[in-house]
Write a protein that holds these residues in place. Structure first.
Motif, PDB file in Angstrom:
ATOM      1  N   ALA A   1       0.837  -1.203   0.000  1.00  0.00           N
ATOM      2  CA  ALA A   1       0.000   0.000   0.000  1.00  0.00           C
ATOM      3  C   ALA A   1       0.874   1.256   0.000  1.00  0.00           C
ATOM      4  O   ALA A   1       0.618   2.207  -0.738  1.00  0.00           O
ATOM      5  N   ASP A   2       1.905   1.286   0.832  1.00  0.00           N
ATOM      6  CA  ASP A   2       2.887   2.364   0.807  1.00  0.00           C
ATOM      7  C   ASP A   2       4.088   1.850   0.022  1.00  0.00           C
ATOM      8  O   ASP A   2       4.710   0.866   0.412  1.00  0.00           O
ATOM      9  N   LEU A   3       4.401   2.538  -1.072  1.00  0.00           N
ATOM     10  CA  LEU A   3       5.492   2.069  -1.925  1.00  0.00           C
ATOM     11  C   LEU A   3       6.823   2.130  -1.195  1.00  0.00           C
ATOM     12  O   LEU A   3       7.146   3.144  -0.569  1.00  0.00           O
ATOM     13  N   PRO A   4       7.620   1.063  -1.278  1.00  0.00           N
ATOM     14  CA  PRO A   4       8.963   1.108  -0.705  1.00  0.00           C
ATOM     15  C   PRO A   4       9.825   2.176  -1.394  1.00  0.00           C
ATOM     16  O   PRO A   4       9.523   2.628  -2.500  1.00  0.00           O
ATOM     17  N   SER A   5      10.901   2.537  -0.735  1.00  0.00           N
ATOM     18  CA  SER A   5      11.720   3.677  -1.169  1.00  0.00           C
ATOM     19  C   SER A   5      12.243   3.610  -2.606  1.00  0.00           C
ATOM     20  O   SER A   5      12.303   4.650  -3.255  1.00  0.00           O
ATOM     21  N   PRO A   6      12.645   2.449  -3.154  1.00  0.00           N
ATOM     22  CA  PRO A   6      13.151   2.494  -4.538  1.00  0.00           C
ATOM     23  C   PRO A   6      12.134   3.034  -5.538  1.00  0.00           C
ATOM     24  O   PRO A   6      12.470   3.848  -6.393  1.00  0.00           O
ATOM     25  N   LEU A   7      10.873   2.619  -5.416  1.00  0.00           N
ATOM     26  CA  LEU A   7       9.847   3.133  -6.323  1.00  0.00           C
ATOM     27  C   LEU A   7       9.383   4.520  -5.918  1.00  0.00           C
ATOM     28  O   LEU A   7       9.116   5.367  -6.772  1.00  0.00           O
ATOM     29  N   ALA A   8       9.301   4.772  -4.626  1.00  0.00           N
ATOM     30  CA  ALA A   8       8.881   6.085  -4.154  1.00  0.00           C
ATOM     31  C   ALA A   8       9.865   7.167  -4.602  1.00  0.00           C
ATOM     32  O   ALA A   8       9.476   8.316  -4.834  1.00  0.00           O
ATOM     33  N   ALA A   9      11.131   6.811  -4.771  1.00  0.00           N
ATOM     34  CA  ALA A   9      12.146   7.784  -5.190  1.00  0.00           C
ATOM     35  C   ALA A   9      11.892   8.298  -6.612  1.00  0.00           C
ATOM     36  O   ALA A   9      12.353   9.383  -6.964  1.00  0.00           O
ATOM     37  N   LEU A  10      11.168   7.533  -7.416  1.00  0.00           N
ATOM     38  CA  LEU A  10      10.869   7.981  -8.776  1.00  0.00           C
ATOM     39  C   LEU A  10       9.745   9.012  -8.793  1.00  0.00           C
ATOM     40  O   LEU A  10       9.511   9.656  -9.812  1.00  0.00           O
ATOM     41  N   GLY A  11       9.051   9.153  -7.676  1.00  0.00           N
ATOM     42  CA  GLY A  11       8.060  10.214  -7.504  1.00  0.00           C
ATOM     43  C   GLY A  11       6.850  10.106  -8.404  1.00  0.00           C
ATOM     44  O   GLY A  11       6.393   9.017  -8.758  1.00  0.00           O
ATOM     45  N   ASP A  12       6.347  11.275  -8.798  1.00  0.00           N
ATOM     46  CA  ASP A  12       5.128  11.348  -9.602  1.00  0.00           C
ATOM     47  C   ASP A  12       5.369  11.041 -11.078  1.00  0.00           C
ATOM     48  O   ASP A  12       4.423  11.048 -11.861  1.00  0.00           O
ATOM     49  N   ARG A  13       6.612  10.800 -11.438  1.00  0.00           N
ATOM     50  CA  ARG A  13       6.903  10.495 -12.842  1.00  0.00           C
ATOM     51  C   ARG A  13       6.372   9.134 -13.253  1.00  0.00           C
ATOM     52  O   ARG A  13       6.205   8.867 -14.428  1.00  0.00           O
TER      53      ARG A  13
ATOM     54  N   LEU B   1       3.198  -6.232  -8.929  1.00  0.00           N
ATOM     55  CA  LEU B   1       3.501  -4.811  -8.813  1.00  0.00           C
ATOM     56  C   LEU B   1       3.995  -4.340 -10.167  1.00  0.00           C
ATOM     57  O   LEU B   1       5.002  -4.845 -10.677  1.00  0.00           O
ATOM     58  N   ALA B   2       3.284  -3.412 -10.768  1.00  0.00           N
ATOM     59  CA  ALA B   2       3.640  -2.911 -12.092  1.00  0.00           C
ATOM     60  C   ALA B   2       3.814  -1.396 -12.026  1.00  0.00           C
ATOM     61  O   ALA B   2       3.185  -0.722 -11.214  1.00  0.00           O
ATOM     62  N   ALA B   3       4.680  -0.888 -12.881  1.00  0.00           N
ATOM     63  CA  ALA B   3       4.925   0.551 -12.937  1.00  0.00           C
ATOM     64  C   ALA B   3       5.264   0.954 -14.368  1.00  0.00           C
ATOM     65  O   ALA B   3       5.786   0.144 -15.144  1.00  0.00           O
ATOM     66  N   ARG B   4       4.950   2.189 -14.694  1.00  0.00           N
ATOM     67  CA  ARG B   4       5.331   2.752 -15.990  1.00  0.00           C
ATOM     68  C   ARG B   4       5.430   4.266 -15.850  1.00  0.00           C
ATOM     69  O   ARG B   4       4.887   4.865 -14.915  1.00  0.00           O
ATOM     70  N   PHE B   5       6.122   4.882 -16.783  1.00  0.00           N
ATOM     71  CA  PHE B   5       6.292   6.331 -16.763  1.00  0.00           C
ATOM     72  C   PHE B   5       5.036   7.011 -17.280  1.00  0.00           C
ATOM     73  O   PHE B   5       4.375   6.515 -18.187  1.00  0.00           O
ATOM     74  N   ARG B   6       4.726   8.154 -16.709  1.00  0.00           N
ATOM     75  CA  ARG B   6       3.562   8.929 -17.126  1.00  0.00           C
ATOM     76  C   ARG B   6       3.842   9.687 -18.424  1.00  0.00           C
ATOM     77  O   ARG B   6       2.938   9.953 -19.196  1.00  0.00           O
ATOM     78  N   GLY B   7       5.089  10.041 -18.656  1.00  0.00           N
ATOM     79  CA  GLY B   7       5.449  10.813 -19.831  1.00  0.00           C
ATOM     80  C   GLY B   7       6.693  10.236 -20.480  1.00  0.00           C
ATOM     81  O   GLY B   7       7.037   9.081 -20.281  1.00  0.00           O
ATOM     82  N   PRO B   8       7.396  11.052 -21.248  1.00  0.00           N
ATOM     83  CA  PRO B   8       8.603  10.583 -21.929  1.00  0.00           C
ATOM     84  C   PRO B   8       9.664  10.111 -20.938  1.00  0.00           C
ATOM     85  O   PRO B   8       9.768  10.625 -19.823  1.00  0.00           O
TER      86      PRO B   8
END
Length: 155
Positions: free
Chosen positions: A62-74, A90-97
């Motif tokens: 629920a609370d992202l661990p620090s490695p992913l949290a460090a990427l912020g709102d991007r 757990l999946a992630a992708r960039f919001r922009g370029p």
């Protein structure tokens, strides 16, 4: 031209043609068949989801661990039960370029997040318990490959 020369020449031509064909086949991309996003254009590669399966309940993420949290709102993340009741996806992708380095950092962050949740720490091989690697061309090459593998995957 004698028979040995003829066979040698035919072997050389066949080897050259085979190498050229293999070089072309390595860059062929069939849609939907296990291809890396590195072959996509940067905009498509940035929008592709990267995922890891974590052996933990979804509420532990629920609370992202620090490695992913460090990427912020991007980045945007998605947490859902993994197929077959095998933990959490757990999946992630960039919001922009994103650049190739950004994509490498995202893959690294996903792997480190998985390790933090499952083991409690990010596993490291450096410093090596057996000492330093010899300062030879091969040793430097291996050190470079190990450093690059953190973003591209395991050796």
């Amino acid at each position: 031209m004698d028979l040995d020369q003829l066979i040698s020449r035919a072997t050389g031509l066949t080897t050259g043609a085979g190498a050229a064909l293999l070089g072309r086949l390595q860059s062929v991309r069939l849609p939907g068949v296990g291809t890396a996003s590195a072959k996509d254009d940067p905009a498509t590669a940035a929008r592709r989801w990267r995922a890891v399966t974590v052996l933990a309940a979804p509420d532990r993420l629920a609370d992202l661990p620090s490695p992913l949290a460090a990427l912020g709102d991007r980045v945007e993340t998605r947490v859902r039960p993994a197929p077959g009741d095998k933990g959490t996806e757990l999946a992630a992708r960039f919001r922009g370029p994103a650049t190739d380095d950004d994509l490498g950092r995202l893959r690294q962050a996903l792997r480190e997040t998985k390790q933090l949740v499952e083991v409690g720490e990010v596993l490291r091989m450096d410093p090596r318990p057996h000492g330093e690697r010899a300062d030879t061309p091969g040793g430097r090459l291996l050190d470079g490959a190990v450093a690059a593998s953190r973003k591209e995957g395991l050796l």
